[in-house]
Motif scaffolding. Structure first.
Motif, PDB file in Angstrom:
ATOM      1  N   ASN A   1      -6.372  -1.851  -8.846  1.00 48.75           N
ATOM      2  CA  ASN A   1      -5.756  -1.674  -8.722  1.00 48.75           C
ATOM      3  C   ASN A   1      -6.300  -1.513  -6.571  1.00 48.75           C
ATOM      4  N   VAL A   2      -7.829  -1.898  -6.671  1.00 49.22           N
ATOM      5  CA  VAL A   2      -8.071  -2.077  -5.459  1.00 49.22           C
ATOM      6  C   VAL A   2      -7.427  -3.226  -4.672  1.00 49.22           C
ATOM      7  N   GLY A   3      -7.313  -4.176  -4.893  1.00 46.20           N
ATOM      8  CA  GLY A   3      -6.245  -5.056  -4.205  1.00 46.20           C
ATOM      9  C   GLY A   3      -6.994  -6.186  -4.319  1.00 46.20           C
ATOM     10  N   LYS A   4      -7.677  -6.905  -5.074  1.00 44.70           N
ATOM     11  CA  LYS A   4      -8.207  -8.036  -5.369  1.00 44.70           C
ATOM     12  C   LYS A   4      -7.332  -9.174  -5.726  1.00 44.70           C
ATOM     13  N   SER A   5      -5.491  -9.213  -6.695  1.00 44.41           N
ATOM     14  CA  SER A   5      -4.890  -9.807  -6.625  1.00 44.41           C
ATOM     15  C   SER A   5      -4.587 -10.372  -4.283  1.00 44.41           C
ATOM     16  N   SER A   6      -4.462  -8.458  -4.521  1.00 48.06           N
ATOM     17  CA  SER A   6      -3.585  -8.853  -3.380  1.00 48.06           C
ATOM     18  C   SER A   6      -4.491  -9.751  -2.429  1.00 48.06           C
TER      19      SER A   6
ATOM     20  N   SER B   1       0.509  -6.252  -8.842  1.00 51.44           N
ATOM     21  CA  SER B   1       1.722  -5.220  -9.821  1.00 51.44           C
ATOM     22  C   SER B   1       0.968  -4.330  -9.766  1.00 51.44           C
ATOM     23  N   GLU B   2       1.645  -2.273 -10.381  1.00 53.98           N
ATOM     24  CA  GLU B   2       1.075  -1.170  -9.481  1.00 53.98           C
ATOM     25  C   GLU B   2       0.562  -0.961 -11.169  1.00 53.98           C
TER      26      GLU B   2
ATOM     27  N   ASN C   1     -10.231  -1.819   0.622  1.00 59.95           N
ATOM     28  CA  ASN C   1      -9.457  -2.673   1.431  1.00 59.95           C
ATOM     29  C   ASN C   1      -8.383  -1.274   1.420  1.00 59.95           C
ATOM     30  N   LYS C   2      -6.961  -1.692   1.822  1.00 59.63           N
ATOM     31  CA  LYS C   2      -6.653  -0.776   2.523  1.00 59.63           C
ATOM     32  C   LYS C   2      -6.442   0.348   3.519  1.00 59.63           C
TER      33      LYS C   2
ATOM     34  N   ASP D   1      -4.761   0.829   5.880  1.00 64.43           N
ATOM     35  CA  ASP D   1      -3.834   0.857   6.712  1.00 64.43           C
ATOM     36  C   ASP D   1      -3.509   2.789   6.352  1.00 64.43           C
ATOM     37  N   LEU D   2      -3.912   2.592   5.415  1.00 59.53           N
ATOM     38  CA  LEU D   2      -3.412   4.117   4.462  1.00 59.53           C
ATOM     39  C   LEU D   2      -4.394   5.681   5.249  1.00 59.53           C
TER      40      LEU D   2
ATOM     41  N   SER E   1      -7.420  -5.221   5.662  1.00 59.86           N
ATOM     42  CA  SER E   1      -5.934  -4.619   4.744  1.00 59.86           C
ATOM     43  C   SER E   1      -5.560  -5.386   4.707  1.00 59.86           C
ATOM     44  N   ALA E   2      -5.622  -5.529   3.041  1.00 58.51           N
ATOM     45  CA  ALA E   2      -4.558  -7.099   2.284  1.00 58.51           C
ATOM     46  C   ALA E   2      -3.250  -6.787   2.888  1.00 58.51           C
ATOM     47  N   LYS E   3      -2.804  -5.833   3.212  1.00 58.65           N
ATOM     48  CA  LYS E   3      -1.610  -5.699   2.652  1.00 58.65           C
ATOM     49  C   LYS E   3      -0.929  -6.294   5.119  1.00 58.65           C
TER      50      LYS E   3
HETATM   51  P1  GDP Z   1      -5.990  -5.199  -8.119  1.00 58.15           P
HETATM   52  O1  GDP Z   1      -5.919  -4.721  -9.145  1.00 58.15           O
HETATM   53  O2  GDP Z   1      -7.369  -4.985  -7.891  1.00 58.15           O
HETATM   54  O3  GDP Z   1      -5.596  -7.160  -8.533  1.00 58.15           O
HETATM   55  O4  GDP Z   1      -5.266  -5.156  -7.188  1.00 58.15           O
HETATM   56  P2  GDP Z   1      -3.614  -5.283  -6.577  1.00 58.15           P
HETATM   57  O5  GDP Z   1      -3.609  -6.870  -5.793  1.00 58.15           O
HETATM   58  O6  GDP Z   1      -3.057  -6.027  -7.798  1.00 58.15           O
HETATM   59  O7  GDP Z   1      -3.115  -4.024  -5.718  1.00 58.15           O
HETATM   60  C1  GDP Z   1      -3.001  -2.707  -6.735  1.00 58.15           C
HETATM   61  C2  GDP Z   1      -1.620  -2.224  -5.338  1.00 58.15           C
HETATM   62  O8  GDP Z   1      -2.184  -1.881  -4.300  1.00 58.15           O
HETATM   63  C3  GDP Z   1      -0.265  -3.181  -5.399  1.00 58.15           C
HETATM   64  O9  GDP Z   1       1.174  -1.838  -5.344  1.00 58.15           O
HETATM   65  C4  GDP Z   1      -0.539  -3.627  -3.943  1.00 58.15           C
HETATM   66  O10 GDP Z   1       0.143  -3.595  -2.788  1.00 58.15           O
HETATM   67  C5  GDP Z   1      -1.553  -2.188  -3.164  1.00 58.15           C
HETATM   68  N1  GDP Z   1      -2.482  -2.966  -2.151  1.00 58.15           N
HETATM   69  C6  GDP Z   1      -3.196  -3.499  -1.936  1.00 58.15           C
HETATM   70  N2  GDP Z   1      -3.875  -3.734  -1.215  1.00 58.15           N
HETATM   71  C7  GDP Z   1      -2.805  -3.389  -0.223  1.00 58.15           C
HETATM   72  C8  GDP Z   1      -4.204  -2.337   1.472  1.00 58.15           C
HETATM   73  O11 GDP Z   1      -3.955  -3.217   1.998  1.00 58.15           O
HETATM   74  N3  GDP Z   1      -2.723  -1.402   1.590  1.00 58.15           N
HETATM   75  C9  GDP Z   1      -1.540  -0.536   1.027  1.00 58.15           C
HETATM   76  N4  GDP Z   1      -1.043   0.176   1.525  1.00 58.15           N
HETATM   77  N5  GDP Z   1      -1.374  -1.269   0.005  1.00 58.15           N
HETATM   78  C10 GDP Z   1      -2.378  -2.413  -0.996  1.00 58.15           C
END
Ligand code: GDP
Ligand code: ZN
Length: 450
Positions: free
Chosen positions: A230-235, A249-250, A335-336, A338-339, A352-354
């Motif tokens: 959930n840290v945002g790897k896929s994003s 995914s969440e 990452n993130k 923006d939060l 911020s991947a977002k």
């Molecule tokens: P992974 O498990 O590391 O691959 O994480 P995901 O890419 O699946 O991201 C997990 C959640 O974090 C998802 O709901 C994304 O939309 C959210 N997310 C990823 N990057 C960011 C970011 O930079 N900012 C915010 N606000 N949410 C993010």
């Protein structure tokens, strides 16, 4: 072997606008005349001409109208008489024509890389240049194309040739002295000889150093994305790809299979791996994913260690990572942001991947890490090939032995043998010294028709 005439399809074996057949060897013109019906006999052509006409089978049935390009020895790719026949781009036509040629006898199908091998054997190019031809064909990025071009232009060959020259010079002094051993004449000043050997070693070292960047240029860079769920790897991966291919995914832990994507930044090929994580798990499927993640990490050139600014530092994971891989491969990414934007000084870059914030900075760091701070220009010889690298290493080894013998005042014979060995190793790079094994190994990897 050099006497026979060979034929192969030079273009990919699919449907296209045109297909090109290549024929090379002493009977190229005569054989072509047996099947080509144009205004001129190919055998009468002065070369560097193109002729239009019909290609027929043994019963004079029209197969296709074609263009025949004529190259007279030695002014051809192979250095032999050769022709290229352009047909309509249906593989059936090309196959039919090849079949008709084979029926004539005195011609056979080319082996992989045989045209280029002949170019080498006929001194049109040296061995490192022949290898560059294969690299040019298989290059997957602009940088790798440039690197191969650089090698085909002979930059490495020239450099290696110069080194060999100085070696031969040094060796001849040592051997001259051996010839006059009884008379106790000194042709070589020990200091002078050491200085020469050292100069060559330094040059070889600087060539060896280019292999790092050379490998990056040629093969691309493996980048592993690591971080807690959930840290945002896929994003981040998806942001890089600008299209969603892996599942975002969440729910933690969905990236069970390693996802691999290729992107090009500043002409360099980056292979990105989204790892499943390193947590121990009882779930056998996850366990498999973790095993694969570790494998990816071991092969990674760069590791993006990703942390979530909300979750805070993942010290445990970082420590685990350090056990598998060396610290200088790791780029720490927060990452993130923006939060929340916590003041985290451990990070190399905050993104911020977002929103895309910090992503350009991350790309810059990636490129820098990939090519190091080393600079190279189109005019610098670079080593991109493992075979060349090994030859340089061997040459270096021999030179160190020679150096040792000079210092220990060993007999000149020892010195001369080591210097000669160094020269042989360098010669192997450009193919001045070669064996059938080396050649077969190299040309086997080519495609047929090249
Ligand atoms: P992974 O498990 O590391 O691959 O994480 P995901 O890419 O699946 O991201 C997990 C959640 O974090 C998802 O709901 C994304 O939309 C959210 N997310 C990823 N990057 C960011 C970011 O930079 N900012 C915010 N606000 N949410 C993010
Ligand atoms: Zn993921």
């Amino acid at each position: 072997m050099k006497e026979d005439t060979i034929i192969a399809l030079a273009t990919p074996p699919g449907v296209g606008a045109i297909s090109v057949l290549r024929i090379s060897g002493p009977s190229s013109f005569i054989l072509t005349d047996m099947l080509f019906r144009g205004n001129t006999k190919i055998n009468d052509s002065p070369g560097y001409r193109i002729y239009y006409g019909d290609l027929v089978d043994s019963n004079e049935n029209h197969i296709d109208d074609v263009l025949v390009s004529v190259f007279r020895a030695p002014n051809s790719y192979t250095g032999e008489d050769s022709v290229e026949i352009s047909t309509h781009g249906n593989p059936l036509i090309a196959q039919k024509i090849i079949g008709e040629f084979l029926k004539l006898g005195k011609i056979r199908l080319a082996e992989p890389g045989e045209f280029t091998k002949r170019a080498f054997l006929n001194n049109k190019i040296d061995l490192s240049q022949a290898e560059a031809v294969a690299d040019i064909i298989h290059a997957r990025s602009e940088a790798s194309l440039r690197g191969a071009r650089n090698q085909l232009d002979g930059l490495l060959s020239k450099k290696v040739g110069k080194l060999r020259e100085s070696l031969v010079n040094a060796t001849s002094f040592v051997e001259l002295e051996l010839d006059f051993a009884e008379e106790d004449i000194e042709f070589v000043n020990t200091e002078e000889l050491l200085k020469r050997i050292d100069e060559i070693i330094i040059e070889i070292d600087s060539l060896l150093e280019t292999y790092n960047i050379g490998r990056v240029i040629r093969d691309g860079v493996n980048v592993a994305l690591v971080g807690k769920p959930n840290v945002g790897k896929s994003s981040i991966l998806n942001y890089f790809l600008k299209e969603s291919r892996s599942i975002v995914s969440e729910i933690p832990g969905t990236t069970r299979d390693i996802i691999r994507e290729e992107i090009s930044i500043e002409g360099i090929l980056f292979r990105l791996y989204d790892t499943a994580g390193l947590r121990d798990s009882d779930n056998p499927i996850e366990e498999e994913g973790i095993k694969r993640s570790r494998e990816v990490l071991r092969n990674a050139d760069i590791i993006l260690f990703i942390e979530d600014t909300q979750q805070g530092i993942a010290q445990d994971l970082l420590e685990e990572l350090m056990n598998i891989s060396s610290g200088d491969k790791i780029i720490r990414v927060i990452n993130k942001i923006d939060l929340v934007d916590k003041n985290n000084s451990d990070a190399n870059v905050k993104i911020s991947a977002k929103t895309g914030q910090g992503m350009n900075e991350l790309l810059k760091i990636l490129v820098q890490k990939a090519i190091g701070m080393e600079y190279y220009t189109e005019k610098t010889a670079i080593v991109t090939n493992l075979r060349h690298y090994s030859c340089l290493k061997k040459a270096r080894e021999s030179l160190l032995n020679a150096r040792d013998s000079v210092i220990k005042k060993n007999s000149g014979e020892f010195i001369s043998v080591d210097l000669r060995n160094a020269s042989i190793s360098l010669g192997e790079i450009i193919g001045e010294v070669t064996t059938d094994d080396i050649l077969n190994n190299i040309f086997m990897k080519f495609c047929i028709g090249k």
